[in-house]
Write a protein that holds these residues in place. Structure first.
Motif, PDB file in Angstrom:
ATOM      1  N   VAL A 187       0.751  -1.249  -0.113  1.00 54.34           N
ATOM      2  CA  VAL A 187      -0.099  -0.146   0.008  1.00 54.34           C
ATOM      3  C   VAL A 187       0.891   1.337  -0.136  1.00 54.34           C
ATOM      4  CG1 VAL A 187      -1.673   1.304   1.323  1.00 54.34           C
ATOM      5  CG2 VAL A 187      -2.125  -0.990   1.045  1.00 54.34           C
ATOM      6  N   LYS A 188       1.904   1.254   0.707  1.00 52.22           N
ATOM      7  CA  LYS A 188       2.771   2.440   0.785  1.00 52.22           C
ATOM      8  C   LYS A 188       3.363   2.662  -0.414  1.00 52.22           C
ATOM      9  CE  LYS A 188       3.588   1.833   5.759  1.00 52.22           C
ATOM     10  NZ  LYS A 188       4.435   1.088   6.958  1.00 52.22           N
ATOM     11  N   ALA A 189       4.045   1.779  -1.105  1.00 52.20           N
ATOM     12  CA  ALA A 189       4.780   1.829  -2.348  1.00 52.20           C
ATOM     13  C   ALA A 189       3.843   2.199  -3.379  1.00 52.20           C
ATOM     14  CB  ALA A 189       5.240   0.198  -2.684  1.00 52.20           C
ATOM     15  N   ALA A 190       2.439   1.826  -3.292  1.00 53.50           N
ATOM     16  CA  ALA A 190       1.624   2.172  -4.403  1.00 53.50           C
ATOM     17  C   ALA A 190       1.167   3.839  -4.261  1.00 53.50           C
ATOM     18  CB  ALA A 190       0.283   1.468  -4.208  1.00 53.50           C
ATOM     19  N   MET A 191       1.101   4.100  -2.985  1.00 53.68           N
ATOM     20  CA  MET A 191       0.927   5.431  -2.703  1.00 53.68           C
ATOM     21  C   MET A 191       2.174   6.384  -3.001  1.00 53.68           C
ATOM     22  SD  MET A 191      -1.007   5.237   1.155  1.00 53.68           S
ATOM     23  CE  MET A 191      -0.057   6.167   1.915  1.00 53.68           C
ATOM     24  N   ARG A 192       3.417   5.799  -2.822  1.00 55.08           N
ATOM     25  CA  ARG A 192       4.688   6.444  -3.580  1.00 55.08           C
ATOM     26  C   ARG A 192       4.495   6.706  -4.738  1.00 55.08           C
ATOM     27  NH1 ARG A 192       7.261   3.276   0.486  1.00 55.08           N
ATOM     28  NH2 ARG A 192       7.269   4.231   2.384  1.00 55.08           N
ATOM     29  N   ALA A 193       4.174   5.513  -5.669  1.00 58.08           N
ATOM     30  CA  ALA A 193       4.307   5.784  -7.124  1.00 58.08           C
ATOM     31  C   ALA A 193       2.979   6.336  -7.791  1.00 58.08           C
ATOM     32  CB  ALA A 193       4.670   3.988  -7.369  1.00 58.08           C
ATOM     33  N   LYS A 194       2.004   6.683  -6.874  1.00 61.04           N
ATOM     34  CA  LYS A 194       0.734   7.351  -7.349  1.00 61.04           C
ATOM     35  C   LYS A 194      -0.023   6.162  -8.359  1.00 61.04           C
ATOM     36  CE  LYS A 194       2.216  12.013  -6.756  1.00 61.04           C
ATOM     37  NZ  LYS A 194       2.465  11.832  -5.523  1.00 61.04           N
ATOM     38  N   GLN A 195      -0.043   4.943  -7.978  1.00 57.80           N
ATOM     39  CA  GLN A 195      -0.645   3.892  -8.754  1.00 57.80           C
ATOM     40  C   GLN A 195      -2.088   3.882  -7.886  1.00 57.80           C
ATOM     41  OE1 GLN A 195       2.081   0.839  -7.758  1.00 57.80           O
ATOM     42  NE2 GLN A 195       3.006   0.780  -9.866  1.00 57.80           N
ATOM     43  N   SER A 196      -2.935   4.645  -8.561  1.00 58.20           N
ATOM     44  CA  SER A 196      -4.213   4.692  -7.785  1.00 58.20           C
ATOM     45  C   SER A 196      -4.973   3.337  -7.909  1.00 58.20           C
ATOM     46  CB  SER A 196      -4.893   6.174  -8.500  1.00 58.20           C
ATOM     47  OG  SER A 196      -5.302   5.873  -9.648  1.00 58.20           O
ATOM     48  N   GLU A 197      -5.191   2.695  -9.233  1.00 57.19           N
ATOM     49  CA  GLU A 197      -6.134   1.595  -9.433  1.00 57.19           C
ATOM     50  C   GLU A 197      -5.471   0.531  -8.202  1.00 57.19           C
ATOM     51  OE1 GLU A 197      -4.468   3.183 -12.115  1.00 57.19           O
ATOM     52  OE2 GLU A 197      -6.103   4.172 -12.804  1.00 57.19           O
ATOM     53  N   ARG A 198      -4.067   0.259  -8.355  1.00 52.75           N
ATOM     54  CA  ARG A 198      -3.478  -0.785  -7.408  1.00 52.75           C
ATOM     55  C   ARG A 198      -3.703  -0.164  -5.816  1.00 52.75           C
ATOM     56  NH1 ARG A 198       0.456  -4.569  -7.053  1.00 52.75           N
ATOM     57  NH2 ARG A 198       1.900  -4.734  -5.229  1.00 52.75           N
ATOM     58  N   LEU A 199      -3.665   0.851  -5.568  1.00 47.53           N
ATOM     59  CA  LEU A 199      -3.758   1.375  -4.057  1.00 47.53           C
ATOM     60  C   LEU A 199      -5.241   1.104  -3.852  1.00 47.53           C
ATOM     61  CD1 LEU A 199      -2.877   2.665  -1.851  1.00 47.53           C
ATOM     62  CD2 LEU A 199      -3.441   4.946  -2.893  1.00 47.53           C
ATOM     63  N   THR A 200      -6.259   1.389  -4.651  1.00 51.23           N
ATOM     64  CA  THR A 200      -7.756   1.065  -4.391  1.00 51.23           C
ATOM     65  C   THR A 200      -7.961  -0.276  -3.999  1.00 51.23           C
ATOM     66  OG1 THR A 200      -8.402   2.886  -5.715  1.00 51.23           O
ATOM     67  CG2 THR A 200     -10.090   1.291  -5.519  1.00 51.23           C
ATOM     68  N   THR A 201      -7.469  -1.331  -4.829  1.00 51.92           N
ATOM     69  CA  THR A 201      -7.652  -2.570  -4.615  1.00 51.92           C
ATOM     70  C   THR A 201      -6.908  -3.248  -3.224  1.00 51.92           C
ATOM     71  OG1 THR A 201      -7.239  -3.117  -7.245  1.00 51.92           O
ATOM     72  CG2 THR A 201      -7.026  -5.118  -5.771  1.00 51.92           C
ATOM     73  N   LEU A 202      -5.636  -2.531  -3.111  1.00 54.46           N
ATOM     74  CA  LEU A 202      -5.003  -3.056  -1.909  1.00 54.46           C
ATOM     75  C   LEU A 202      -5.816  -2.671  -0.575  1.00 54.46           C
ATOM     76  CD1 LEU A 202      -1.387  -2.301  -3.086  1.00 54.46           C
ATOM     77  CD2 LEU A 202      -2.374  -4.613  -2.719  1.00 54.46           C
ATOM     78  N   ARG A 203      -6.312  -1.491  -0.799  1.00 58.00           N
ATOM     79  CA  ARG A 203      -7.149  -0.899   0.583  1.00 58.00           C
ATOM     80  C   ARG A 203      -8.325  -1.399   0.564  1.00 58.00           C
ATOM     81  NH1 ARG A 203      -6.067   5.664  -0.126  1.00 58.00           N
ATOM     82  NH2 ARG A 203      -4.152   5.779   1.168  1.00 58.00           N
TER      83      ARG A 203
END
Length: 153
Positions: free
Chosen positions: A13-29
């Motif tokens: 989740v932290k890595a996705a936030m740093r990389a601004k990968q919103s779709e990935r972040l949504t799935t992980l959250r």
């Protein structure tokens, strides 16, 4: 049982936030929320096996959604679900090969036949054995179809 999946998920989740990968972040959250909900419901921390079961449930839901969206001609939505499926599968154990699955099915069928079970009872016992050995490593609905074909030639 070790507890490594939740910290791994948190790091992702932290890595996705740093990389601004919103779709990935949504799935992980969404996955984290499902895990947290289960922990709150049961008032305890979940181990890796229980977290894997939640991930499997999420994967199964995505597969069913993909099939429904493709059948309805909604390819864009199906592609979004496929992307979510790929993210979820990163957290599952390494998938079993077709040979490993077939060998496990043969072994479970032989064990159940040795116990004298037949018909629907045999199917349930075989699936119970396979669920224990292949959980998270294979698509259980596909295994179920193979077992059914093996028991009813």
């Amino acid at each position: 049982m070790s507890n490594t999946l939740k910290p791994q998920l948190s790091d992702a989740v932290k890595a996705a936030m740093r990389a601004k990968q919103s779709e990935r972040l949504t799935t992980l959250r969404f996955l984290q929320a499902a895990i947290k909900q289960k922990e709150v419901d049961e008032r305890r921390d979940l181990d890796d096996a229980e977290v894997t079961a939640i991930i499997e449930k999420q994967v199964k839901q995505r597969r069913e959604s993909i099939a429904a969206f493709e059948q309805a001609g909604r390819t864009e939505t199906a592609e979004q679900e496929k992307a979510e499926l790929r993210v979820l599968q990163e957290f599952l154990p390494e998938q079993a090969s077709a040979e490993q699955v077939d060998a496990a099915i043969e072994q479970a069928v032989a064990q159940v036949n040795a116990e004298g079970a037949s018909g629907p009872a045999a199917m349930g016992k075989v699936m119970g054995l396979l669920k224990a050995s292949l959980a998270g490593k294979a698509d259980m609905s596909a295994i179920s179809a193979k077992v059914k074909a093996r028991l009813n030639p």
